[in-house]
Each structure stands twice: as structure tokens, then as C-alpha cells.
Design a protein around this motif. Structure first.
Motif: not given
Length: 484
Positions: A56, A267, A309, A313, A408
């Protein structure tokens, strides 16, 4: 007639997806066989898939690089990780592989920064952005970091007194930022954020308290939207207001060269999740560039602070369905072998949505259910308020164990839930597994923390540690792991 769970998912969503695939009717997450994982380590189980953190970060860096190139933007981009999302060492170690910077929010964060420096994970060139309301210990820790040579530590001024408090403890010159007190969304119970300094007060504050202070160098304007970076009229309106402040401040403060657009990316919270990250970044860069060009001022370097973010996840939680209770003609309660309140507190406290999927038995008929936790609290449940819609799972069968996973969940759940401490109704925190890949791409797992025991709870509660009677949950509450 299509009545199997796999049929329901395939006709409702685009499936399989990048991170979710099926093999032998069992769910895989980024190529990790979750059924094999739970057979090896048991359930309830928490896990962190570390490669997703780096993935990410690199995605965001790529989007910003593309936008900066497209618009010939003269400023630089700096990715900061919000440590409050997850302070764990394994998270920081993975994130720092990607040449990033750090945002802190309290005094003890600085102790983590000092530890990372001693171990060569960061250097004096690493930006440390210090947010939050600062008093006493936080001020002293920031001062210790700067006095020790970390000149890229930038405390963000949250109130008028902080400059004097910092100046009394810091030796020589130091850099600062100012946080804008943004206006909250109309649905909020209050009009203006409690954090930062009002839009109209920032330039006068600079002229009165900073411009003539030889010890202080203003480098950054910090803009934070509580609801995150979203394509809404509210967000774009607040960004434009922020840019007006930046431009007016830049005209009287030549040292100002950075804009921190704090406020994270959303997310994925369902299989139907859609968000155009590249478009949002492209438009942000475009808006900043246009505003500065029209005003005749240099564009700022861009800082972002991504917490959820970065790490959200990467996390997941797996439970076993212990039992099904038929409470009336319509409500079937599938009882998990843990608690939502303790292991996923955001689902209980703010009805936060997570992706929920069964781990096994995808090729069997499904039914509509509610999910309940083990505590004696009526709020310990997960239903359509938290989920995107009604919850469907393979039909409960006493002789066929069903495991379910929530995905997540990597941001905030451990710190809000009180990792390693007391849990509601003394339901123990689950075993936590770290998942990584070696140089050849093979999956490597390790135990970060075992499930809490009664002895650990007794010690916290003051009953002593002479004898550890074992886990709080009895054998009838934690059935032997089935091979079904």
C-alpha cells in the motif's frame, strides 16, 4: 437453482478479487491458506500479513509520483505513517523498509522514535511530525529529540501556548508547523475541530508570535479532515479554504514550504468497495498547483499521514462458530468463540464495517444469520448495521465446523481493545500470528503473542501470579479443532 454460498457471492459481487481467492472451497487471503492457518494455530486467531503494508505504501507513492510528473509539480512528496494506527514493532519495521516518515501523537511515541533511531531504522533525515495537544512529557520528549540532533522533527502547533513551552526546552532554533482547525462536516455535533488554530487566526498568530521569534522557523501548514480524503463537496471546499490560508501565509512567511494534507484514505470495507485513489491524488495535486500559480507563490512540498491505509488491510481475525441459537421465528444467532467488543471494538463502538467471509464450506447451502459474541453484553454482536447488508453464511451444522474471517482489521483494533490488558468479561485476547514471505516468496508464519491466560488476568487484577490456572475459556467453550 443456485443455493450454495459460492453462488450467492458470485452473483452479488465481482469475485474472486485480488486478495481473495478460493481453493478447494476454502478461502485464501493474498495466497495464504486460511483454513490451514487456523488448523495449525487454532481459533480465535488474529493475523497480520506484513507484505500488504509495503504494497500500500508503494501504491500511494506511485500515484503521487504520476500526478507530480503529469502536472509538472515542483514540490516533493513525503509519505508519513501515523503510528497511532498500530504501534507494533513488526508494523513499523515493515513500513520503514519503504523510505517513509513518521507522525506521532503523544509522548510515548517519541520513545518509539528514539528506539528506532538507536536500532538504525530511521535517521536524523527522517521527518517526525508531532501532532496532538502537547504538555509536559510530550514537550520534553520532543525537545530531547531535537536537542539530540533530529532537526527534521517538526512539532505541529495545536494551541497558542505551545511555542513558548517548546522554546523553553529546546536549545537553539527549531522548525514548527501550524495545524488548521478545520470545519467539521454538517452532521457533526460541533462546528469546528477542537484541534488546531482557526483559519482566520493563523496569519495574525504568525505575525504576532512567530515572525519576530528568532528561535522558530515555520515550515509547514497542517490540514486535517476527520472524515478522510473523499470526493465530496465538503472535502474540496475545505481544501480550497486551506489553500487560501497557505497562500496568504506564504506571502508573509518565506520559510513556509510544506503542506500536510493529513486525513487518511479509506480502506476496503466490502467486496463492493470502489474508490479511485489515483484520481483523488491527481486532482489534489492539480488543485494545489493551480491555486499557487494563480497567486504567484511557490507550490509546497506535500506530506500525507496515512495510518489505516498503511496497515488496515494487512490485518484479519478468524473465529469459530460455536453454536446456533434460534431465538424466534426469524432470528438465528451464530455464536462466535470470542467477543466483538474486545477483538474488533470499532464494530461495536462506531458500527465500523469490515469484510466478513467464511473460511470453509463455500460449496454448501447458505442461510441468513446474526453474529453474537461470548460476553454477557447485549451490544456484543455484528449485524447488518455494521455489515454492508444482511449476513449470510453456510448453514450451521453441528458436525461440520465453520470458521469465519473478518478482514482489513489491522488498524486501531488492538490499541482500542487494550492489547495485553484487561478485556470485557475477561474474554482473552486471541493468539496473534505474523505472516511474511521470504526472499523466494514462500509464506513464513510466526507467533507474535499467545492467547491471554487466566494467570495474566489475575496478575493485572492484583490476585498475584503464584499459579496460572490456564486460559479463561473452558474446554466446552473452545472445542477441539475440527478437520471437517
Amino acid at each position: 437453482m443456485k443455493t450454495k454460498y459460492i453462488d450467492l457471492i458470485e452473483q452479488t459481487y465481482d469475485f474472486p478479487q485480488e486478495e481473495f481467492q478460493l481453493q478447494d472451497n476454502k478461502l485464501q487471503f493474498h495466497g495464504v491458506d486460511l483454513y490451514e492457518l487456523v488448523q495449525r494455530y487454532g481459533a480465535p486467531l488474529k493475523f497480520t500479513y506484513l507484505p500488504k503494508i509495503s504494497d500500500n505504501i508503494q501504491r500511494a507513492k506511485g500515484w503521487f509520483a504520476s500526478a507530480i510528473k503529469k502536472h509538472n509539480y515542483a514540490g516533493k512528496y513525503h509519505y508519513c505513517y501515523c503510528t497511532k494506527s498500530s504501534h507494533f514493532e513488526h508494523v513499523l519495521n515493515e513500513a520503514l523498509k519503504n523510505d517513509i516518515h513518521i507522525e506521532t501523537s503523544s509522548a510515548f511515541d517519541i520513545d518509539i522514535v528514539q528506539h528506532l533511531k538507536r536500532n538504525g531504522k530511521i535517521t536524523d533525515k527522517t521527518f517526525v511530525i508531532c501532532n496532538g495537544f502537547k504538555r509536559d512529557q510530550y514537550i520534553q520528549n520532543i525537545a530531547g529529540l531535537i536537542n539530540g540532533g533530529h532537526k527534521n522533527c517538526i512539532p505541529i502547533i495545536d494551541n497558542y501556548e505551545e511555542i513558548n513551552l517548546l522554546g523553553q526546552s529546546i536549545e537553539g532554533k527549531f522548525k514548527i508547523g501550524i495545524r488548521i482547525a478545520s470545519e467539521e462536516e454538517p452532521k457533526f455535533e460541533f462546528y469546528t475541530s477542537r484541534l488546531g488554530i482557526g483559519y482566520k487566526n493563523i496569519v495574525p498568530f504568525y505575525n504576532q508570535s512567530i515572525k519576530t521569534n528568532p528561535q522558530v522557523e515555520l515550515k509547514m501548514l497542517h490540514f486535517f479532515i476527520n472524515t478522510g480524503i473523499r470526493d465530496t463537496a465538503y472535502y474540496w471546499n475545505e481544501l480550497i479554504k486551506c489553500l487560501r490560508v497557505y497562500i496568504n501565509l506564504k506571502k508573509v512567511c518565506p520559510t513556509l514550504d510544506s503542506l500536510n494534507i493529513g486525513g487518511g484514505f479509506p480502506i476496503k470495507n466490502s467486496l463492493a468497495f470502489e474508490y479511485d485513489y489515483a484520481y483523488m491524488i491527481d486532482e489534489i495535486i492539480n488543485q494545489i498547483g493551480q491555486a499557487c500559480e494563480e497567486a504567484g507563490v511557490d507550490v509546497p512540498n506535500i506530506f500525507t499521514e496515512f495510518g489505516s491505509f498503511t496497515v488496515g488491510e494487512s490485518g484479519g481475525t478468524i473465529y469459530e462458530i460455536l453454536y446456533q441459537k434460534q431465538q424466534n421465528d426469524r432470528e438465528k444467532w451464530n455464536m462466535i468463540n470470542s467477543s466483538f467488543i474486545t477483538t474488533m471494538p470499532d464494530s461495536w463502538a462506531i458500527s465500523k464495517r469490515f469484510i466478513m467471509l467464511p473460511i470453509n464450506r463455500w460449496n454448501e447451502e447458505y442461510e441468513r444469520v446474526l453474529l453474537g459474541g461470548l460476553t454477557c453484553d447485549s451490544d456484543d454482536y455484528y449485524n447488518s448495521e455494521q455489515h454492508m447488508n444482511a449476513i449470510y453464511l453456510p448453514k450451521y451444522k453441528k458436525d461440520k465446523t465453520l470458521y469465519i474471517g473478518f478482514f482489513n482489521t489491522g488498524a486501531y483494533q488492538e490499541t482500542i481493545g487494550g492489547f495485553g490488558g484487561l478485556q470485557h468479561c475477561l474474554i482473552p485476547h486471541p493468539k496473534h500470528i505474523l505472516i511474511n514471505r521470504d526472499e523466494e516468496g514462500n509464506i513464513v508464519t510466526s507467533v507474535f503473542a499467545n492467547q491471554q491466560t487466566a494467570g495474566e488476568f489475575m496478575s493485572i487484577l492484583g490476585y498475584g501470579t503464584e499459579k496460572d490456572p490456564g486460559t479463561i475459556l473452558k474446554s466446552n467453550e473452545l472445542p477441539a479443532h475440527s478437520k471437517n
